[in-house]
Design a protein around this motif. Structure first.
Motif, PDB file in Angstrom:
ATOM      1  N   LYS A   1     -29.267  26.421  10.246  1.00 44.35           N
ATOM      2  CA  LYS A   1     -30.792  25.088  10.488  1.00 44.35           C
ATOM      3  C   LYS A   1     -32.149  25.960   9.879  1.00 44.35           C
ATOM      4  CE  LYS A   1     -28.951  21.618  12.967  1.00 44.35           C
ATOM      5  NZ  LYS A   1     -28.707  20.616  13.743  1.00 44.35           N
ATOM      6  N   ASP A   2     -33.046  25.292   8.800  1.00 45.97           N
ATOM      7  CA  ASP A   2     -33.960  25.941   8.705  1.00 45.97           C
ATOM      8  C   ASP A   2     -34.931  25.669   9.599  1.00 45.97           C
ATOM      9  OD1 ASP A   2     -33.166  25.726   5.618  1.00 45.97           O
ATOM     10  OD2 ASP A   2     -33.803  24.130   5.264  1.00 45.97           O
ATOM     11  N   ALA A   3     -34.320  25.204  10.204  1.00 46.17           N
ATOM     12  CA  ALA A   3     -36.198  25.223  11.794  1.00 46.17           C
ATOM     13  C   ALA A   3     -35.305  26.499  12.274  1.00 46.17           C
ATOM     14  CB  ALA A   3     -35.591  23.959  12.764  1.00 46.17           C
ATOM     15  N   SER A   4     -34.298  27.116  12.687  1.00 46.38           N
ATOM     16  CA  SER A   4     -33.370  28.215  13.610  1.00 46.38           C
ATOM     17  C   SER A   4     -35.092  29.592  12.111  1.00 46.38           C
ATOM     18  CB  SER A   4     -32.458  28.508  13.410  1.00 46.38           C
ATOM     19  OG  SER A   4     -32.281  28.069  14.656  1.00 46.38           O
ATOM     20  N   LEU A   5     -34.398  29.699  11.271  1.00 43.69           N
ATOM     21  CA  LEU A   5     -35.576  30.791   9.832  1.00 43.69           C
ATOM     22  C   LEU A   5     -36.467  30.691  10.921  1.00 43.69           C
ATOM     23  CD1 LEU A   5     -33.643  29.460   6.849  1.00 43.69           C
ATOM     24  CD2 LEU A   5     -32.374  31.172   8.868  1.00 43.69           C
TER      25      LEU A   5
ATOM     26  N   PRO B   1     -31.914  14.150   0.400  1.00 44.59           N
ATOM     27  CA  PRO B   1     -32.503  15.568   1.727  1.00 44.59           C
ATOM     28  C   PRO B   1     -32.482  15.217   2.898  1.00 44.59           C
ATOM     29  CG  PRO B   1     -32.918  15.577  -0.443  1.00 44.59           C
ATOM     30  CD  PRO B   1     -32.939  14.443  -0.683  1.00 44.59           C
ATOM     31  N   GLU B   2     -32.620  15.931   4.267  1.00 41.03           N
ATOM     32  CA  GLU B   2     -32.791  16.102   5.437  1.00 41.03           C
ATOM     33  C   GLU B   2     -34.181  15.991   5.189  1.00 41.03           C
ATOM     34  OE1 GLU B   2     -33.291  15.207   9.477  1.00 41.03           O
ATOM     35  OE2 GLU B   2     -34.058  17.518   8.224  1.00 41.03           O
ATOM     36  N   LEU B   3     -35.011  15.212   6.432  1.00 44.46           N
ATOM     37  CA  LEU B   3     -36.131  14.937   6.278  1.00 44.46           C
ATOM     38  C   LEU B   3     -36.973  16.192   6.955  1.00 44.46           C
ATOM     39  CD1 LEU B   3     -37.236  11.559   8.108  1.00 44.46           C
ATOM     40  CD2 LEU B   3     -37.657  11.855   5.975  1.00 44.46           C
ATOM     41  N   THR B   4     -36.218  17.458   7.648  1.00 44.15           N
ATOM     42  CA  THR B   4     -36.999  18.482   7.794  1.00 44.15           C
ATOM     43  C   THR B   4     -37.237  19.460   7.123  1.00 44.15           C
ATOM     44  OG1 THR B   4     -35.587  19.087   9.562  1.00 44.15           O
ATOM     45  CG2 THR B   4     -37.218  17.779  10.766  1.00 44.15           C
ATOM     46  N   SER B   5     -36.361  19.491   5.689  1.00 45.12           N
ATOM     47  CA  SER B   5     -35.589  20.589   4.586  1.00 45.12           C
ATOM     48  C   SER B   5     -36.666  19.897   3.548  1.00 45.12           C
ATOM     49  CB  SER B   5     -34.450  20.906   5.281  1.00 45.12           C
ATOM     50  OG  SER B   5     -33.663  19.508   4.655  1.00 45.12           O
ATOM     51  N   ALA B   6     -36.472  18.424   3.518  1.00 44.03           N
ATOM     52  CA  ALA B   6     -37.034  17.712   2.011  1.00 44.03           C
ATOM     53  C   ALA B   6     -38.235  18.590   1.702  1.00 44.03           C
ATOM     54  CB  ALA B   6     -36.833  16.061   2.287  1.00 44.03           C
ATOM     55  N   LYS B   7     -37.953  19.339  -0.079  1.00 45.47           N
ATOM     56  CA  LYS B   7     -39.211  19.107  -0.417  1.00 45.47           C
ATOM     57  C   LYS B   7     -40.280  18.518  -0.994  1.00 45.47           C
ATOM     58  CE  LYS B   7     -37.825  23.523  -2.319  1.00 45.47           C
ATOM     59  NZ  LYS B   7     -37.364  24.233  -3.526  1.00 45.47           N
ATOM     60  N   ILE B   8     -39.412  17.056  -1.595  1.00 41.92           N
ATOM     61  CA  ILE B   8     -40.696  15.899  -1.094  1.00 41.92           C
ATOM     62  C   ILE B   8     -39.636  14.926  -0.443  1.00 41.92           C
ATOM     63  CG2 ILE B   8     -41.227  13.813  -2.597  1.00 41.92           C
ATOM     64  CD1 ILE B   8     -40.400  15.783  -5.286  1.00 41.92           C
TER      65      ILE B   8
ATOM     66  N   GLU C   1     -29.472  27.660  16.366  1.00 42.82           N
ATOM     67  CA  GLU C   1     -29.067  25.629  15.353  1.00 42.82           C
ATOM     68  C   GLU C   1     -28.099  26.200  14.705  1.00 42.82           C
ATOM     69  OE1 GLU C   1     -31.192  22.867  16.283  1.00 42.82           O
ATOM     70  OE2 GLU C   1     -33.203  24.121  17.957  1.00 42.82           O
ATOM     71  N   HIS C   2     -26.976  25.704  14.039  1.00 46.33           N
ATOM     72  CA  HIS C   2     -26.145  25.651  13.099  1.00 46.33           C
ATOM     73  C   HIS C   2     -25.783  24.789  12.729  1.00 46.33           C
ATOM     74  CE1 HIS C   2     -22.437  26.576  15.814  1.00 46.33           C
ATOM     75  NE2 HIS C   2     -23.334  27.237  15.875  1.00 46.33           N
ATOM     76  N   GLU C   3     -24.890  24.361  11.658  1.00 51.36           N
ATOM     77  CA  GLU C   3     -24.344  23.740  11.442  1.00 51.36           C
ATOM     78  C   GLU C   3     -22.816  24.624  10.774  1.00 51.36           C
ATOM     79  OE1 GLU C   3     -26.876  19.345  10.851  1.00 51.36           O
ATOM     80  OE2 GLU C   3     -25.747  20.183   8.574  1.00 51.36           O
ATOM     81  N   GLY C   4     -21.664  24.437  11.974  1.00 49.42           N
ATOM     82  CA  GLY C   4     -20.811  24.653  11.219  1.00 49.42           C
ATOM     83  C   GLY C   4     -21.048  25.967  10.728  1.00 49.42           C
ATOM     84  N   ALA C   5     -21.203  27.165   9.403  1.00 44.48           N
ATOM     85  CA  ALA C   5     -21.482  28.255   9.670  1.00 44.48           C
ATOM     86  C   ALA C   5     -22.659  28.234   8.760  1.00 44.48           C
ATOM     87  CB  ALA C   5     -20.547  29.184   8.340  1.00 44.48           C
ATOM     88  N   ARG C   6     -23.216  26.859   8.380  1.00 40.13           N
ATOM     89  CA  ARG C   6     -24.680  26.933   7.592  1.00 40.13           C
ATOM     90  C   ARG C   6     -25.706  26.861   9.157  1.00 40.13           C
ATOM     91  NH1 ARG C   6     -29.148  23.786   6.094  1.00 40.13           N
ATOM     92  NH2 ARG C   6     -27.892  21.641   8.027  1.00 40.13           N
TER      93      ARG C   6
ATOM     94  N   ALA D   1     -37.504  32.818   7.231  1.00 37.30           N
ATOM     95  CA  ALA D   1     -36.937  34.185   7.303  1.00 37.30           C
ATOM     96  C   ALA D   1     -36.234  34.193   6.317  1.00 37.30           C
ATOM     97  CB  ALA D   1     -36.162  34.912   8.639  1.00 37.30           C
ATOM     98  N   ALA D   2     -35.556  35.508   5.507  1.00 35.30           N
ATOM     99  CA  ALA D   2     -34.866  35.345   4.600  1.00 35.30           C
ATOM    100  C   ALA D   2     -32.954  35.040   5.053  1.00 35.30           C
ATOM    101  CB  ALA D   2     -35.207  36.841   3.719  1.00 35.30           C
ATOM    102  N   ALA D   3     -32.770  33.721   4.643  1.00 37.30           N
ATOM    103  CA  ALA D   3     -31.267  34.150   5.045  1.00 37.30           C
ATOM    104  C   ALA D   3     -30.476  35.177   4.768  1.00 37.30           C
ATOM    105  CB  ALA D   3     -31.079  33.040   4.630  1.00 37.30           C
ATOM    106  N   GLU D   4     -31.016  36.084   3.973  1.00 35.18           N
ATOM    107  CA  GLU D   4     -30.145  37.122   3.192  1.00 35.18           C
ATOM    108  C   GLU D   4     -30.745  38.883   3.758  1.00 35.18           C
ATOM    109  OE1 GLU D   4     -26.749  36.988   2.537  1.00 35.18           O
ATOM    110  OE2 GLU D   4     -26.378  34.881   2.646  1.00 35.18           O
TER     111      GLU D   4
END
Length: 313
Positions: free
Chosen positions: A15-19, A189-196, A8-13, A155-158
């Motif tokens: 999504k963390d869930a896919s990682l 921050p978006e909920l599923t990726s927020a640290k707090i 899953e992606h938003e534009g070229a980014r 997973a590491a994005a790079e």
């Protein structure tokens, strides 16, 4: 074993869930990513090719996939499924929309919300709102799986250098059409990726008090804002704030529960948080059974005081 992952992606980014899903897929075999979309698919595919652990990226760039309608994407996935032993999806709204269709078309059982990969055919998943963990074994030749992202490291994005290959499918199936989207935009921050995350419950009493107390604390902590289902149902917060079994599953570093009693449906969505802080006037509230830190008292006095002290720190 070849494992296909819908990325899953938003534009070229990406999504963390896919990682996180890619990390789960690596435990099964060689990871092949699938990127679908309109004009942005090529950029997303290049970003996906850099993800560590991905061996190949298939990209379907077509107007039929611009809005990633589940019927069209499912037909595409089924068309290339013969080359893969397992097909993994994020346990997100997109993944939960596409995966059942793929499983039905392939005539196999879907394995939902896995928490771990025990072997090529054995997985664990939560049942009873997360109060029990089931170990399930599948005899299907082809596995269709959704992955709970909070259970796996990203997973590491790079660092990867996967090849990118075009792929085509059935195009527009004519079963659905895109009418429009109302997307909530926020600087938080978006909920599923927020640290707090700071979440409010029904005890706040009104939408005005919810935003008056929760928003300043969240802004001070640079946190995402969540809510219990009771608060959402009462109209204190929008639907996309909801955390829990019927909302979003989160696992931030810090979760602050304000005026939330701790019903099992809510706990199912946040109990994997690293540190849970509860503020509630009822010292017997179930939330304190999972909380690492608890504050018993009047939230209408404690939250503004906490916000002020944090702001002046």
């Amino acid at each position: 074993m070849s494992v296909l992952v819908l990325i899953e992606h938003e534009g070229a980014r990406i999504k963390d869930a896919s990682l996180s899903t890619i990390t789960a897929a690596q435990k099964l075999g060689d990871v092949v990513g699938l990127v679908v979309g309109g004009g942005d698919a090529q950029e997303a595919a290049q970003a996906a090719a850099k993800i560590a652990g991905v061996t190949k990226v298939l990209v379907a760039s077509d107007a039929a996939y611009e809005h990633q309608l589940a019927e069209n994407v499912a037909a595409l996935v089924v068309g290339i499924a013969a080359d893969h032993d397992a097909i993994l999806f994020n346990a997100t709204s997109t993944g939960k929309n596409v995966a059942p269709r793929v499983a039905a078309l392939l005539d196999v059982m879907q394995i939902s919300d896995i928490l771990s990969v025990e072997s090529a055919d054995t997985f664990t998943r939560p049942i009873y709102a997360g109060n029990a963990i089931a170990t399930v074994q599948s005899s299907d030749a082809k596995k269709v799986i959704t992955v709970r992202g909070t259970a796996f490291a990203k997973a590491a994005a790079e660092g990867g250098s996967a090849s990118v290959e075009p792929v085509s499918g059935g195009g527009d199936q004519g079963l659905s059409s895109f009418i429009g989207a109302e997307i909530a935009k926020s600087e938080r921050p978006e909920l599923t990726s927020a640290k707090i995350i700071v979440s409010g419950g029904r005890a706040l009493g009104s939408s005005e008090k919810f935003h008056e107390l929760i928003d300043p604390l969240a802004d001070t902590l640079k946190a995402g804002v969540g809510a219990s289902r009771a608060a959402v149902d009462a109209g204190y917060a929008p639907n996309d704030y909801q955390v829990g079994q019927t909302g979003k599953i989160v696992a931030p570093e810090i979760y602050v529960a304000v005026g939330i009693s701790g019903a099992i449906q809510h706990l199912a969505g946040m109990k994997d948080s690293k540190v849970i802080i509860a503020i509630n006037k009822d010292e017997d509230a179930p939330i304190f059974q999972v909380a690492d830190l608890g504050l018993v008292g009047d939230l209408f006095k404690l939250v503004p005081e906490l916000t002020e002290k944090l702001a002046n720190k």
